[in-house]
Design an enzyme around this catalytic site. Structure first.
Site, PDB file in Angstrom:
ATOM      1  N   HIS A   1      -7.687   6.925  11.547  1.00  0.00           N
ATOM      2  CA  HIS A   1      -7.316   5.662  11.563  1.00  0.00           C
ATOM      3  C   HIS A   1      -5.890   5.444  11.439  1.00  0.00           C
ATOM      4  CE1 HIS A   1     -11.288   3.820  10.497  1.00  0.00           C
ATOM      5  NE2 HIS A   1     -11.333   4.271  11.874  1.00  0.00           N
TER       6      HIS A   1
ATOM      7  N   ARG B   1       0.666  -1.183   0.026  1.00  0.00           N
ATOM      8  CA  ARG B   1      -0.012   0.064   0.006  1.00  0.00           C
ATOM      9  C   ARG B   1       0.794   1.343  -0.158  1.00  0.00           C
ATOM     10  NH1 ARG B   1      -4.227  -0.614   4.425  1.00  0.00           N
ATOM     11  NH2 ARG B   1      -5.318   1.342   3.260  1.00  0.00           N
TER      12      ARG B   1
ATOM     13  N   GLN C   1     -10.894   8.596   7.521  1.00  0.00           N
ATOM     14  CA  GLN C   1     -10.899   7.183   8.058  1.00  0.00           C
ATOM     15  C   GLN C   1      -9.648   6.937   7.070  1.00  0.00           C
ATOM     16  OE1 GLN C   1     -14.672   4.738   8.552  1.00  0.00           O
ATOM     17  NE2 GLN C   1     -14.957   6.251   6.976  1.00  0.00           N
ATOM     18  N   ASN C   2      -9.110   7.303   6.148  1.00  0.00           N
ATOM     19  CA  ASN C   2      -8.137   6.888   5.299  1.00  0.00           C
ATOM     20  C   ASN C   2      -6.945   7.146   5.754  1.00  0.00           C
ATOM     21  OD1 ASN C   2     -10.260   6.481   3.351  1.00  0.00           O
ATOM     22  ND2 ASN C   2      -9.986   8.194   2.245  1.00  0.00           N
ATOM     23  N   VAL C   3      -5.935   6.346   5.307  1.00  0.00           N
ATOM     24  CA  VAL C   3      -4.372   6.185   5.631  1.00  0.00           C
ATOM     25  C   VAL C   3      -3.552   6.860   4.778  1.00  0.00           C
ATOM     26  CG1 VAL C   3      -4.572   4.671   7.645  1.00  0.00           C
ATOM     27  CG2 VAL C   3      -4.019   3.828   5.215  1.00  0.00           C
TER      28      VAL C   3
ATOM     29  N   CYS D   1       6.974   2.210  17.160  1.00  0.00           N
ATOM     30  CA  CYS D   1       7.448   0.947  17.820  1.00  0.00           C
ATOM     31  C   CYS D   1       6.492   0.439  18.588  1.00  0.00           C
ATOM     32  CB  CYS D   1       8.687   1.455  18.789  1.00  0.00           C
ATOM     33  SG  CYS D   1       9.160  -0.019  19.756  1.00  0.00           S
TER      34      CYS D   1
ATOM     35  N   GLU E   1     -22.964   4.438  -3.487  1.00  0.00           N
ATOM     36  CA  GLU E   1     -24.186   3.492  -3.460  1.00  0.00           C
ATOM     37  C   GLU E   1     -24.665   3.963  -2.046  1.00  0.00           C
ATOM     38  OE1 GLU E   1     -22.659   0.046  -4.244  1.00  0.00           O
ATOM     39  OE2 GLU E   1     -21.352  -0.025  -2.744  1.00  0.00           O
TER      40      GLU E   1
ATOM     41  N   CYS F   1      13.089  -1.555  16.095  1.00  0.00           N
ATOM     42  CA  CYS F   1      13.216   0.064  16.913  1.00  0.00           C
ATOM     43  C   CYS F   1      14.902   0.066  17.194  1.00  0.00           C
ATOM     44  CB  CYS F   1      12.392   0.137  18.283  1.00  0.00           C
ATOM     45  SG  CYS F   1      12.557   1.493  18.996  1.00  0.00           S
TER      46      CYS F   1
HETATM   47  N1  APR Z   1     -16.946   8.080  -5.060  1.00  0.00           N
HETATM   48  C1  APR Z   1     -17.584   7.862  -3.901  1.00  0.00           C
HETATM   49  N2  APR Z   1     -17.985   6.789  -3.083  1.00  0.00           N
HETATM   50  C2  APR Z   1     -17.227   5.583  -3.804  1.00  0.00           C
HETATM   51  C3  APR Z   1     -16.590   5.591  -4.798  1.00  0.00           C
HETATM   52  C4  APR Z   1     -16.415   6.910  -5.535  1.00  0.00           C
HETATM   53  N3  APR Z   1     -15.607   6.957  -6.871  1.00  0.00           N
HETATM   54  N4  APR Z   1     -16.081   4.290  -5.069  1.00  0.00           N
HETATM   55  C5  APR Z   1     -16.464   3.634  -4.014  1.00  0.00           C
HETATM   56  N5  APR Z   1     -17.160   4.301  -3.045  1.00  0.00           N
HETATM   57  C6  APR Z   1     -18.017   4.104  -1.968  1.00  0.00           C
HETATM   58  C7  APR Z   1     -18.538   2.538  -2.129  1.00  0.00           C
HETATM   59  O1  APR Z   1     -19.891   2.595  -2.515  1.00  0.00           O
HETATM   60  C8  APR Z   1     -18.450   2.391  -0.316  1.00  0.00           C
HETATM   61  O2  APR Z   1     -19.727   2.572   0.036  1.00  0.00           O
HETATM   62  O3  APR Z   1     -16.970   4.196  -0.922  1.00  0.00           O
HETATM   63  C9  APR Z   1     -17.391   3.193   0.172  1.00  0.00           C
HETATM   64  C10 APR Z   1     -15.954   2.480   0.443  1.00  0.00           C
HETATM   65  O4  APR Z   1     -16.415   1.429   1.770  1.00  0.00           O
HETATM   66  P1  APR Z   1     -15.388   0.876   2.351  1.00  0.00           P
HETATM   67  O5  APR Z   1     -14.483  -0.056   1.396  1.00  0.00           O
HETATM   68  O6  APR Z   1     -16.039   0.139   3.484  1.00  0.00           O
HETATM   69  O7  APR Z   1     -14.422   1.736   3.035  1.00  0.00           O
HETATM   70  P2  APR Z   1     -14.481   2.676   4.353  1.00  0.00           P
HETATM   71  O8  APR Z   1     -16.042   2.701   4.471  1.00  0.00           O
HETATM   72  O9  APR Z   1     -13.561   3.813   4.234  1.00  0.00           O
HETATM   73  O10 APR Z   1     -14.004   1.486   5.360  1.00  0.00           O
HETATM   74  C11 APR Z   1     -14.038   2.272   6.846  1.00  0.00           C
HETATM   75  O11 APR Z   1     -13.034   0.081   7.517  1.00  0.00           O
HETATM   76  O12 APR Z   1     -11.536  -1.739   6.945  1.00  0.00           O
HETATM   77  C12 APR Z   1     -11.851  -0.503   7.639  1.00  0.00           C
HETATM   78  O13 APR Z   1      -9.926   0.925   8.745  1.00  0.00           O
HETATM   79  C13 APR Z   1     -10.582   0.487   7.530  1.00  0.00           C
HETATM   80  O14 APR Z   1     -10.729   3.116   7.229  1.00  0.00           O
HETATM   81  C14 APR Z   1     -11.337   1.526   6.950  1.00  0.00           C
HETATM   82  C15 APR Z   1     -12.737   1.389   7.463  1.00  0.00           C
END
Ligand code: APR
Length: 252
Positions: A123, A73, A105-107, A131, A224, A152
């Site tokens: 997150h 990643r 929530q994104n890293v 460490c 969605e 470390c």
């Molecule tokens: N534009 C807008 N929304 C989108 C797009 C896009 N181009 N592509 C996908 N999506 C939406 C999907 O419909 C889905 O609802 O983004 C959402 C992604 O959902 P997840 O994959 O569950 O991601 P997220 O909600 O950020 O997950 C939350 O879960 O696993 C943990 O730590 C991880 O931070 C993460 C947390």
């Protein structure tokens, strides 16, 4: 709850100086930059078992597997660029200043690369390590570790990605609660609404709603309906990179 489907014109939201806006972003905002989401078809949790790569137990069991996952990643995030959705939120911050509270929530670093200056990574961050043993503060670390587990240099313990795993407490929860309490507009972008505590923030916003002003208004932007769709006043369905840029009308 009104829901407007893809392809229809969305009424822009008026943003005045002093409007307090709370924005929570999820993996969906980075999807158009080429960063994999978690739960969409082919997403990260279809390729890897959460318990192996995103829990403290998984790290204790096989730290090298975890480092391979996060190193992949890290490598990928070095090749991606912010998309118009990230840029739209950076413009919102330039207009609102401290009246915008952006928590992700994104890293990945895409909000910062788009120009956002104040981003709370609840997150943690991919390009930071810490460490697993001593209290040494987290430090920026863009290195990838595919073969060895880094240690470390202060205590010899294993280094770990400075990312919050399942079962660990997200960062900034007090600041987040305070920002929800005072916001006029609550926006979530690109999150499936399936992981708490983030998925519960919109319900917290509704719980503090002023019956006179109806504030905060709660809006979801994403491809969605999220699992917590019913908690939003409105869901604006479509790709964030298309829906977000025209979303705000700034009262200059
Ligand atoms: N534009 C807008 N929304 C989108 C797009 C896009 N181009 N592509 C996908 N999506 C939406 C999907 O419909 C889905 O609802 O983004 C959402 C992604 O959902 P997840 O994959 O569950 O991601 P997220 O909600 O950020 O997950 C939350 O879960 O696993 C943990 O730590 C991880 O931070 C993460 C947390």
């Amino acid at each position: 709850m009104s829901r407007v489907g893809p392809g229809e014109d969305f009424e822009p939201i008026q943003i005045d100086r002093g409007t307090r806006v709370f924005v929570l972003t999820g993996a969906g905002i980075s999807a158009e930059s080429g960063v994999a989401t978690f739960r969409d078809a082919g997403g990260l949790w279809y390729q890897h078992r959460v318990e192996d790569v995103a829990t403290p137990e998984g790290f204790a069991r096989d730290p090298r597997l975890v480092w391979r996952f996060y190193s992949e990643r890290r490598k990928q995030v070095g090749t991606v660029r912010p998309n118009p959705a990230h840029l739209a939120l950076a413009e919102l911050e330039r207009f609102l200043g401290d009246d915008l509270f952006l928590v992700t929530q994104n890293v990945d670093p895409l909000h910062e690369l788009a120009g956002s200056k104040r981003v709370l990574h609840m997150h943690g961050e991919l390009l930071t390590s810490r460490c697993d043993t001593c209290p040494r503060p987290p430090f920026r670390d863009e290195r990838t570790y595919f073969e060895e587990v880094p240690v470390c240099e202060e205590c010899g313990g294993n280094l770990r990605p400075d990312v919050i795993w399942f079962g660990e407490i997200p960062l900034g929860m007090r600041e987040i609660a305070e920002a929800i309490d005072r916001c006029d507009l609550f926006l979530t972008v690109g999150s499936s609404g399936s992981v708490y505590p983030a998925a519960g923030f919109v319900a917290e916003a509704r719980a503090v709603r002023d019956p006179q002003t109806g504030r905060p208004r709660t809006i979801y932007v994403g491809l969605e309906r999220p699992d917590n769709a019913d908690a939003f006043d409105e869901c604006r369905l479509g790709p964030a990179g298309r829906v977000l840029p025209p979303l705000f009308r700034f009262a200059r």
